[in-house]
Enzyme design. Sequence first.
Site, PDB file in Angstrom:
ATOM      1  N   ASP A  46       0.837  -1.196   0.000  1.00  0.00           N
ATOM      2  CA  ASP A  46       0.000   0.000   0.000  1.00  0.00           C
ATOM      3  C   ASP A  46       0.880   1.258   0.000  1.00  0.00           C
ATOM      4  O   ASP A  46       1.692   1.435   0.916  1.00  0.00           O
ATOM      5  CB  ASP A  46      -0.872  -0.047   1.274  1.00  0.00           C
ATOM      6  CG  ASP A  46      -2.000   0.961   1.240  1.00  0.00           C
ATOM      7  OD1 ASP A  46      -2.170   1.660   0.231  1.00  0.00           O
ATOM      8  OD2 ASP A  46      -2.724   1.050   2.255  1.00  0.00           O
ATOM      9  N   ASP A  47       0.737   2.100  -0.991  1.00  0.00           N
ATOM     10  CA  ASP A  47       1.464   3.378  -1.057  1.00  0.00           C
ATOM     11  C   ASP A  47       2.983   3.223  -0.992  1.00  0.00           C
ATOM     12  O   ASP A  47       3.683   4.083  -0.442  1.00  0.00           O
ATOM     13  CB  ASP A  47       1.025   4.335   0.075  1.00  0.00           C
ATOM     14  CG  ASP A  47      -0.459   4.676   0.042  1.00  0.00           C
ATOM     15  OD1 ASP A  47      -1.120   4.347  -0.958  1.00  0.00           O
ATOM     16  OD2 ASP A  47      -0.947   5.261   1.018  1.00  0.00           O
ATOM     17  N   CYS A  86      -6.143   4.018  -3.918  1.00  0.00           N
ATOM     18  CA  CYS A  86      -6.441   2.670  -3.466  1.00  0.00           C
ATOM     19  C   CYS A  86      -7.529   1.850  -4.149  1.00  0.00           C
ATOM     20  O   CYS A  86      -7.236   0.860  -4.807  1.00  0.00           O
ATOM     21  CB  CYS A  86      -6.833   2.839  -2.030  1.00  0.00           C
ATOM     22  SG  CYS A  86      -6.160   1.610  -1.084  1.00  0.00           S
ATOM     23  N   ARG A  90      -6.981  -1.248  -6.904  1.00  0.00           N
ATOM     24  CA  ARG A  90      -7.296  -2.640  -6.542  1.00  0.00           C
ATOM     25  C   ARG A  90      -8.376  -3.218  -7.449  1.00  0.00           C
ATOM     26  O   ARG A  90      -8.322  -4.391  -7.851  1.00  0.00           O
ATOM     27  CB  ARG A  90      -7.719  -2.710  -5.074  1.00  0.00           C
ATOM     28  CG  ARG A  90      -6.521  -2.516  -4.159  1.00  0.00           C
ATOM     29  CD  ARG A  90      -6.835  -1.906  -2.806  1.00  0.00           C
ATOM     30  NE  ARG A  90      -5.624  -1.268  -2.320  1.00  0.00           N
ATOM     31  CZ  ARG A  90      -4.748  -1.848  -1.482  1.00  0.00           C
ATOM     32  NH1 ARG A  90      -4.986  -3.038  -0.984  1.00  0.00           N
ATOM     33  NH2 ARG A  90      -3.638  -1.216  -1.137  1.00  0.00           N
ATOM     34  N   LYS A 139      -5.840  -5.952   3.184  1.00  0.00           N
ATOM     35  CA  LYS A 139      -6.738  -4.817   2.948  1.00  0.00           C
ATOM     36  C   LYS A 139      -7.587  -5.041   1.697  1.00  0.00           C
ATOM     37  O   LYS A 139      -7.048  -5.284   0.627  1.00  0.00           O
ATOM     38  CB  LYS A 139      -5.872  -3.565   2.805  1.00  0.00           C
ATOM     39  CG  LYS A 139      -6.588  -2.348   2.282  1.00  0.00           C
ATOM     40  CD  LYS A 139      -5.654  -1.156   2.301  1.00  0.00           C
ATOM     41  CE  LYS A 139      -6.200  -0.022   1.463  1.00  0.00           C
ATOM     42  NZ  LYS A 139      -5.318   1.160   1.513  1.00  0.00           N
ATOM     43  N   HIS A 141     -10.919  -2.997   0.605  1.00  0.00           N
ATOM     44  CA  HIS A 141     -11.255  -1.655   0.095  1.00  0.00           C
ATOM     45  C   HIS A 141     -12.002  -1.663  -1.237  1.00  0.00           C
ATOM     46  O   HIS A 141     -11.836  -0.740  -2.053  1.00  0.00           O
ATOM     47  CB  HIS A 141      -9.999  -0.766   0.008  1.00  0.00           C
ATOM     48  CG  HIS A 141     -10.308   0.672   0.346  1.00  0.00           C
ATOM     49  ND1 HIS A 141      -9.367   1.653   0.483  1.00  0.00           N
ATOM     50  CD2 HIS A 141     -11.506   1.287   0.555  1.00  0.00           C
ATOM     51  CE1 HIS A 141      -9.946   2.801   0.776  1.00  0.00           C
ATOM     52  NE2 HIS A 141     -11.247   2.607   0.826  1.00  0.00           N
ATOM     53  N   SER A 164      -8.382   0.907   4.530  1.00  0.00           N
ATOM     54  CA  SER A 164      -7.053   1.289   5.023  1.00  0.00           C
ATOM     55  C   SER A 164      -6.977   1.235   6.549  1.00  0.00           C
ATOM     56  O   SER A 164      -7.987   1.422   7.233  1.00  0.00           O
ATOM     57  CB  SER A 164      -6.708   2.711   4.578  1.00  0.00           C
ATOM     58  OG  SER A 164      -6.822   2.820   3.193  1.00  0.00           O
ATOM     59  N   HIS A 252       1.440   2.681   3.471  1.00  0.00           N
ATOM     60  CA  HIS A 252       0.442   3.693   3.859  1.00  0.00           C
ATOM     61  C   HIS A 252       1.112   4.684   4.803  1.00  0.00           C
ATOM     62  O   HIS A 252       2.132   5.248   4.435  1.00  0.00           O
ATOM     63  CB  HIS A 252      -0.775   2.985   4.467  1.00  0.00           C
ATOM     64  CG  HIS A 252      -2.045   3.752   4.317  1.00  0.00           C
ATOM     65  ND1 HIS A 252      -2.584   4.097   3.109  1.00  0.00           N
ATOM     66  CD2 HIS A 252      -2.895   4.268   5.238  1.00  0.00           C
ATOM     67  CE1 HIS A 252      -3.702   4.776   3.284  1.00  0.00           C
ATOM     68  NE2 HIS A 252      -3.908   4.908   4.585  1.00  0.00           N
ATOM     69  N   ASP A 303       0.133  -0.528  -4.983  1.00  0.00           N
ATOM     70  CA  ASP A 303      -1.164  -0.038  -5.493  1.00  0.00           C
ATOM     71  C   ASP A 303      -1.073   1.381  -6.049  1.00  0.00           C
ATOM     72  O   ASP A 303      -1.894   1.785  -6.856  1.00  0.00           O
ATOM     73  CB  ASP A 303      -2.263  -0.131  -4.428  1.00  0.00           C
ATOM     74  CG  ASP A 303      -2.088   0.860  -3.285  1.00  0.00           C
ATOM     75  OD1 ASP A 303      -0.944   1.291  -3.002  1.00  0.00           O
ATOM     76  OD2 ASP A 303      -3.109   1.219  -2.658  1.00  0.00           O
ATOM     77  N   ASN A 304      -0.085   2.144  -5.597  1.00  0.00           N
ATOM     78  CA  ASN A 304       0.153   3.512  -6.102  1.00  0.00           C
ATOM     79  C   ASN A 304       1.362   4.070  -5.367  1.00  0.00           C
ATOM     80  O   ASN A 304       1.885   3.435  -4.452  1.00  0.00           O
ATOM     81  CB  ASN A 304      -1.068   4.429  -5.921  1.00  0.00           C
ATOM     82  CG  ASN A 304      -1.652   4.422  -4.518  1.00  0.00           C
ATOM     83  OD1 ASN A 304      -2.747   3.904  -4.284  1.00  0.00           O
ATOM     84  ND2 ASN A 304      -0.925   4.966  -3.554  1.00  0.00           N
ATOM     85  N   LYS A 334       1.237   9.956  -4.849  1.00  0.00           N
ATOM     86  CA  LYS A 334      -0.095   9.338  -4.759  1.00  0.00           C
ATOM     87  C   LYS A 334      -1.196  10.312  -5.155  1.00  0.00           C
ATOM     88  O   LYS A 334      -1.098  11.492  -4.842  1.00  0.00           O
ATOM     89  CB  LYS A 334      -0.298   8.869  -3.312  1.00  0.00           C
ATOM     90  CG  LYS A 334      -1.678   8.300  -3.010  1.00  0.00           C
ATOM     91  CD  LYS A 334      -1.760   7.826  -1.583  1.00  0.00           C
ATOM     92  CE  LYS A 334      -3.171   7.397  -1.236  1.00  0.00           C
ATOM     93  NZ  LYS A 334      -3.245   6.786   0.105  1.00  0.00           N
TER      94      LYS A 334
END
Length: 534
Positions: A46-47, A86, A90, A139, A141, A164, A252, A303-304, A334
């Site tokens: 994540d991130d 996010c 996904r 996660k 989402h 998240s 994140h 994811d980004n 992001k």
Amino acid sequence: MEILFLKMLLLLAGCLVGLFYHLSDLCVGEKRTVQNKPNFIVILADDVGWGDLGANWAETKDTPNLDQMAAEGMRFVDFHSAASTCSPSRASLLTGRLGIRNGVTHNFAVTSVGGLPLNETTLAEVLKEAGYITAVIGKWHLGHSGLYHPNFRGFDYYFGIPYSHDMGCTDTPGYNLPPCPACPRHSAATSHGRDCYTKVALPLFENITIIQQPVNLTGLAAEYAEKATQFIQCASESGRPFFLYLALAHMHVPLVLAQPPSSPSFPEPYRASLREMDALVGRIKDKVDGCGKENTFLWFTGDNGPWAQKCELAGSVGPFSGAWQRQRGGSAAKQTTWEGGHRVPALAYWPGRIPANVTSAALLSTTDIFPTLVSLAKASLPPNRRFDGSDVSEILFGQSHQGHKTLFHPNSGAAGKDGEIKALRLAQYKAFYTTGGVKACDGSIGLEEHHQPPLIFNLDQDIQEQVPLDVKAGEYQAVLPAITRALTDFLQDIATDNVSTADYSHDPAATPCCNPQHIVCRCQASCSSCNSEP
Ligand SMILES: *[C@@H]1O[C@H](CO)[C@@H](O)[C@H](O)[C@H]1NC(C)=O
Ligand SMILES: *[C@@H]1O[C@H](CO)[C@@H](O)[C@H](O)[C@H]1NC(C)=O
Ligand SMILES: *[C@@H]1O[C@H](CO)[C@@H](O)[C@H](O)[C@H]1NC(C)=O
Ligand SMILES: *[C@@H]1O[C@H](CO)[C@@H](O)[C@H](O)[C@H]1NC(C)=O
Ligand SMILES: *[C@@H]1O[C@H](CO)[C@@H](O)[C@H](O)[C@H]1NC(C)=O
């Protein structure tokens, strides 16, 4: 040499002995043998920043396990998430389609009624149909209410948080900017903290049951590793192929850490969290190595890009600084279509099939995961829709170096309308029709600007996206028609596709809460009333 041998023996023993029985129901159900289908593990961070991977960026020293995986597999340096935030990212990974087709164009909230549209087909659904045992750990989402829950989207097993890890309070709020308070313990306590959700605690699900709320984030990484290795174990013994989608809570914002800050060798929180993530990936890889690596394809990506507004609690974009935007204020990571927003680390590991220690510069995307895995599983793509990704197995196996010619970067919550295509890639050229609008660490939000004709950067010469080509220059004039045509063709393709619309409406009743009478739904594993209605 002997130590290596011993380690291998231990790994093998760990697999054969079957130390875990917890998940075994999942795997013994129907004992049938599905031959010649590889196992798949997709690990999504994540991130995570492109520069957070040591193999990408020499300044990073915190990812020995991932770097090892790069040395034993294929590393992609021009690999892109399908969105810069996010839920859309996904949704695209699991459908092979951009948000403009699958309907997921911005994030779902704690009170969201909907999720990934139900007539979109997920990768898990296709693989399950092809005989796979499927699990998502981490996660989600993509909607947590009713039929949007992962157990109804093709996953046999689910363990994790519905969104998240900062979307709900916990008892150990840890690191965040601005700092967030712990869950209130009395009804008299008022919630505070501007960007903090304190009305409802963060829940932990196993299948459709909330087993802990607030979740204890301190042990979550270890629990994910435990559940993932248990799943690999039992699935390996079942005679059926498996698909594990491991969507980490890392990076994140780092929130809670395994190690207390008082310990002498403790690095800053982000780096400590990066090490924790790296160790987790290392555990999964070790398990794969012990349980049949010749038949398991492991794919790691993000994811980004990093969440720049979190300052020192955000990752590194490496060289992709988005200098043009940064000079004008605002973020270039992001949520943006600058390289730092969507160019992500990507590693493919499958000893014997994917060549080792190879770097690929092919232009690829997370939308390629869906068609590639479907093809490797000898299954068919769902009918009556078009896909943005392609089967890239020839690139993985070293038989081709030819990636996409064009890639479309949707707007992800920054300037303009969500999901719209406001930036695109054509070979080494990157064109922007809209820029700005996302908060940077210094609090600035770059002015939203529209560019007609577009800004065009030549990434081969200007990886930082600093100086756009002069509109009057020959190079600009030469490439503009192809860029215009690529966008027109793409929009025409969308206009004649079957596209879905997501339900983004809110209802407080959609909030996952194991005991609504209790303040912030305080509920532990032993609680007998921990059932959430599906
Ligand atoms: C989760 O659901 C699967 C599939 O229905 C089942 O086999 C498994 O036992 C469940 N796991 C738990 C812990 O409830
Ligand atoms: C949270 O988990 C950690 C690590 O597993 C454990 O040491 C700690 O006691 C737990 N805290 C609570 C409140 O249960
Ligand atoms: C990987 O390749 C690089 C050069 O391309 C080489 O320096 C390095 O030793 C190789 N590593 C392994 C583990 O083979
Ligand atoms: C859209 O779906 C219909 C059936 O509902 C199908 O006939 C048509 O070919 C589909 N369009 C595309 C582009 O796949
Ligand atoms: C999903 O359903 C909507 C509404 O019925 C339809 O317009 C759309 O084409 C469907 N999407 C797909 C991929 O079939």
